[in-house]
Design a protein around this motif. Structure first.
Motif: not given
Length: 990
Positions: A295-308
């Protein structure tokens, strides 16, 4: 005129004169007591509160108008409304005098060298609208702000050395819109005190990179309804992401990376429809990626790395017009949705270290200008998408450890922007694109263990930047082209286990930077080049299983750091050059050739027998089963001698067996099992080692153990470290963790500038590590100890700097995962007999990324120990308690300063409140000619060898490395480039 009239006139004149004088004095006094003018205030601040070493404010004088002075902005009435002195190399205390300017609204002193504490109260500055003191060296507590600060809208105190907590008086800043406190040493009660939620006008809140105690994000954050940017990276946040955060509809950026946040990503995050950037990497988040992210139509950058994180990549997220999608180092699975290929914005895609499977979208890259592509260590199959470089911007393809198959895309061979390629350990096949080998920016090509076919064309000479050519385990064929000799930057050449034939180009010896050559398992023939003296950095040469003929070049014995030499299973003839015995070899093998003559004395040991077999005409006076080199005796004498020897040996053997059995029975209760693990081929046993661990062989002692000089029966000298204490009951004791870290790090590393770990030996009551012996001890010993007179040549010091930099660059950039040393210092840089450096002591080292299968919170190294040594520790460690590769860079910068100055990091000659970094940095600010003018160069260096231009360049690199801001510090790969570049001085100053 009557006397009376004369007197009257005289009195009148005197009275008039007195009145005039009185009037003048009154005017003067009135002027003196009136408010001081803006120019007067500015000049007073300049003379009393500013240090201007480079005379940046030279145009501050009474004429022309002060409104034209550097950094001054005036209103239409010539009143000063702004003072902006950013980046002018100014220093001194906080120039509070500026606040006496009655119309001043904006005061900015960013990027200077102010180093005092601030006044407890800044009330004289209460009329300011904006105050920016970022990127300085201010210390002490943050100031209090009284209720008069009703106009302040922007406060930037970031990237200083402030400590303590955030004062509760900050709640008085009722008009504040921007609050930037990141990059300090703040350690107050919480990363986000509740009272900050009362600042309802805040649009930007930056508290990242501080040393707050563990604390949670409060639910009161929902009161900041105007907040647009929330930056809390590395602020020691714990707990879960509060759902109240989802009510902040104005948020465009959330960065809570590098904390200890746990739990799931709240599904309500999909309510933040203005969000452009979401940084969640390096936490302990679990569960699946919520569908609501779509739903985040404005989202351009997402970094969810190094998690579980687990589960699939939601199609709704893949459908967003993302510029960057980083999900690496999780436990994600399933296919990558096809809709990802429709993205026109995608520049960066990092999915490595997951469990993704299936084929990648066929059109991936066709609609965007992809730059970084890393899908390594997954279970992807099918062909590699052919459109990855359609945008002509692709710089890296990393896809190793998958199940890709089919041909390597021909289109990638035309990708002129490509520099870094790693596609090893897949099932690629077919002809490899010839055009690939002439890519102008290509510097790293690793294609190992596939089924590629084809030849290396002469046009490979166009890849002038190539440093690593690793194509082993394929079916490449044909001759090695002459064009390879033009690859001046080449350091690693691995062509083993292919189908190459023909002679090696003789010009290959012109590649002076080669460190590793592996040609085994091919059909190379002819004589091996004899003029190899230029390979002074070569550590490994493997020619086995080829058809090389002729004599073994004697010049190999002159290579200073060659430790691995395998020439087995060829057609080499002639004698073994005696010069080879000068090498300190961990691996030596010349078996199965056509060698003849007597085995040189240095190899005439049982340890080398297997390495000599298969040469029918090779003889030895001592080694069985090699033929003896003595003249033949008459047959009768031979039989008598044989029977006599046989009888003696038989009786002796029976006697020895009996004695051994008896001793075994009597000592069985005393025996202690030992586990020896070897990492290089070296003949050792525990008795040979333990018998020499005595006081007279001690050559050093440190926090982790004592180091001994040990002579092996093979003639090799090694260094053996005996760790303090025995095996603790607690397997995670400091010494056990040090041992584990040292073994795991050094056991697999092969680099000319990193010390070699030969073996580890662990017993019930003892733990020892065996290393290559460094005849000249440590750099610290040479610079500051009894050997202080030995390192007098600047060229030697420069070579040590470059070699150590290469070792660290290898750890940071070429190891997978990357390794952070965490204790770089002169005492951990060892020097061999030729003063060539080796980075050593990896007891505190840790991988930059956690290994696969290790969950967050589990131990991956000696993380609980203090990282670093006094004088070398990067300033951010004090407020983050975490280290990155930039921490190593800072420590290396200190080592560079040691090499130039000859002084310790905390030399007593500096006095209080001064160290080597501050001393050299301040000297650089005082004068452009700081090297000679301030006598920073070690007086022990032979002046005839001093290259002052080069020394100045090294110091500038050192100052860059020791920047208080980690972001400004260069990478170690960049440091190597700067040290190698003759024009580095210009590069550093840009």
């Amino acid at each position: 005129m009557t006397p009376h009239l004369h007197l009257h006139l005289h009195l009148h004149l005197h009275l008039h004169l007195l009145l005039s004088i009185t009037t003048i004095l009154t005017i003067f006094i009135t002027a003196s007591s009136s408010p001081t003018t803006d120019p007067t205030i500015l000049l007073r601040v300049k003379s009393e509160q500013l240090t201007d070493p480079f005379n940046r404010l030279s145009n501050w004088h009474l004429t022309p108008s002060h409104c034209n002075w550097t950094g001054i902005t005036c209103s239409s009435s010539s009143s000063v409304i702004a003072v902006n002195l950013d980046n002018l190399d100014l220093s001194g205390p906080f120039p509070s005098g500026f606040c006496r300017l009655p119309s001043l609204q904006n005061l900015s002193l960013s990027s200077n060298f102010f180093n005092s504490s601030l006044p407890p109260s800044l009330s004289p500055c209460s009329h300011l609208h904006s105050l920016n003191l970022s990127l300085n060296y201010f210390v002490g507590n943050l100031p209090d702000f009284s209720p008069e600060f009703t106009s302040l809208t922007s406060l930037d105190l970031s990237r200083n050395n402030f400590s303590g907590g955030i004062p509760a008086s900050f709640k008085n800043l009722v008009s504040l819109r921007v609050l930037r406190l990141h990059g300090n040493f703040l350690d107050g009660p919480a990363a986000f005190p509740d009272f900050l939620s009362t600042l309802s006008h805040l649009t930007r809140l930056e508290l990242a990179y501080n040393s707050f105690p563990p604390s949670e994000l409060p639910s009161s954050i929902a009161e900041l309804t105007n907040l647009e940017i929330l930056w809390l990276t590395q602020s020691n946040l714990v707990g879960s992401i509060p759902p109240s955060l989802c009510s902040l509809q104005s948020l465009t950026q959330i960065d809570v990376a590098m904390n200890s946040l746990s739990g799931e990503i709240p599904p309500c995050i999909g309510n933040l429809t203005s969000l452009v950037m979401l940084e969640l990497f390096d936490n302990q988040l679990s569960g699946e990626l919520p569908e609501s992210l779509g739903s985040l139509k404005s989202l351009r950058f997402i970094d969810a790395s190094q998690n579980n994180l687990t589960g699939n990549l939601p199609e709704s997220l893949a459908a967003l017009p993302l510029v960057s999608l980083n999900l690496n180092d999780n436990y994600l699975r399933g296919k990558v949705p096809e809709v990802l290929a429709e993205n026109k914005n995608l520049v960066q895609l990092k999915l490595f270290n997951n469990s993704f499977s299936g084929e990648l979208p066929t059109d991936l890259g066709a609609n965007s200008k992809l730059v970084e592509f890393d899908v390594s260590t997954n279970n992807f199959s099918g062909e590699l998408p052919s459109n990855l470089c359609s945008g002509k911007q692709l710089s890296q393809i990393i896809a190793f450890d998958n199940n890709f198959s089919g041909n390597f895309p021909e289109s990638i061979g035309n990708c002129s922007s490509l520099g870094y390629v790693r596609v090893g350990n897949n099932n690629f096949s077919g002809e490899f694109p010839r055009s690939f080998w002439s890519l102008p920016l290509l510097y790293f090509a690793e294609l190992t263990n596939n089924h590629f076919q084809g030849t290396l064309p002469p046009a490979i000479s166009d890849s002038q930047k190539l440093t690593n050519l690793e194509i082993s385990g394929n079916m490449f064929s044909g001759n090695l082209p002459m064009g390879i000799c033009k690859l001046k930057e080449l350091t690693v050449l691995r062509l083993n286990d292919n189908q190459f034939i023909g002679e090696l180009p003789k010009c290959i010896t012109k590649l002076k930077g080669l460190q590793s050559i592996d040609l085994q398992g091919n059909g190379f023939s002819g004589e091996f080049p004899s003029n190899v003296s230029s390979w002074i950095q070569l550590t490994e040469l493997n020619l086995s299983r080829n058809k090389f003929s002729g004599e073994i070049p004697s010049q190999l014995g002159d290579l200073p750091v060659l430790t691995y030499l395998d020439m087995s299973e060829n057609l080499f003839s002639g004698e073994i050059p005696v010069e080879l015995t000068r090498l300190k070899l961990n691996q030596f093998n010349v078996s199965n050739n056509q060698l003849e003559g007597q085995v040189p004395k240095g190899f005439n040991r049982d340890y080398y027998v297997d390495s000599l077999l298969g040469n029918a005409k090779l003889c030895s006076s001592d080694l069985n089963p090699l033929p003896t080199c003595h003249r033949h005796t008459p047959i009768s004498f031979f039989l008598i001698s044989f029977l006599s020897v046989f009888g003696f040996v038989l009786l002796s053997s029976i006697f020895l067996i009996y004695i051994t059995m008896m001793q075994s029975k009597s000592d069985s209760k005393k025996s202690h099992p030992y586990k020896i693990t070897t990492f290089h081929r070296i003949g050792v046993n525990e008795q040979e080692i333990f018998s020499q661990l005595v006081d007279e062989n001690v050559i050093g002692s440190g926090g982790s153990g004592q180091v001994y000089r040990v002579e092996l029966k093979s003639g090799r000298t090694i260094a053996v470290k005996k760790l303090w204490g025995g095996i603790g009951r607690d397997r995670d004791s400091d010494m056990d963790l040090l041992l584990k870290s040292e073994v795991e790090t050094l056991g697999s590393i092969r680099h000319v500038n990193i010390v070699k770990l030969f073996f580890s030996c662990i017993g019930e009551d003892i733990r020892v590590l065996g290393y290559e012996y460094m005849a000249n001890g440590s750099l610290g010993d040479v610079l500051h100890g009894e050997k202080g007179g030995e390192l007098l040549d600047w060229s030697q010091r420069y070579a040590i700097a470059l070699g150590a930099a290469r070792g660290l660059a290898y750890l940071h950039h070429d190891c997978v995962p990357a390794i952070i040393h965490r204790d770089v210092k002169s005492n951990n840089i060892l020097l061999d007999e030729k003063f060539l450096p080796r980075v050593a002591d990896f007891g505190l080292a840790k991988p930059l990324m956690r290994p696969r299968g290790i969950l967050k919170g589990e131990s991956i190294g000696a993380m609980s120990r203090v990282a670093g040594s006094c004088g070398y520790i990067a300033p951010e460690y004090g407020y983050t308690l975490k280290v990155t590769e930039k921490s190593d860079v800072y420590s290396f910068g200190v080592v560079l300063m040691e090499l130039v100055s000859g002084k310790r990091p905390n030399d007593p000659s500096f006095g209080d409140n001064m160290d080597l970094v501050k001393w050299i940095t301040e000297a650089a600010l005082e004068s452009d000619d700081f090297v000679e003018a301030n006598k920073l160069v070690d007086p022990r260096i032979n002046p005839h060898t001093c290259n002052y231009k080069e020394i100045k360049m090294v110091l500038k690199i050192a100052i860059l490395c020791t920047s208080a801001n980690p972001v400004i510090r260069p990478s170690m790969r960049r440091v190597v480039e700067l040290l190698k570049d003759h024009d580095a001085q210009a590069s550093v100053t840009k």
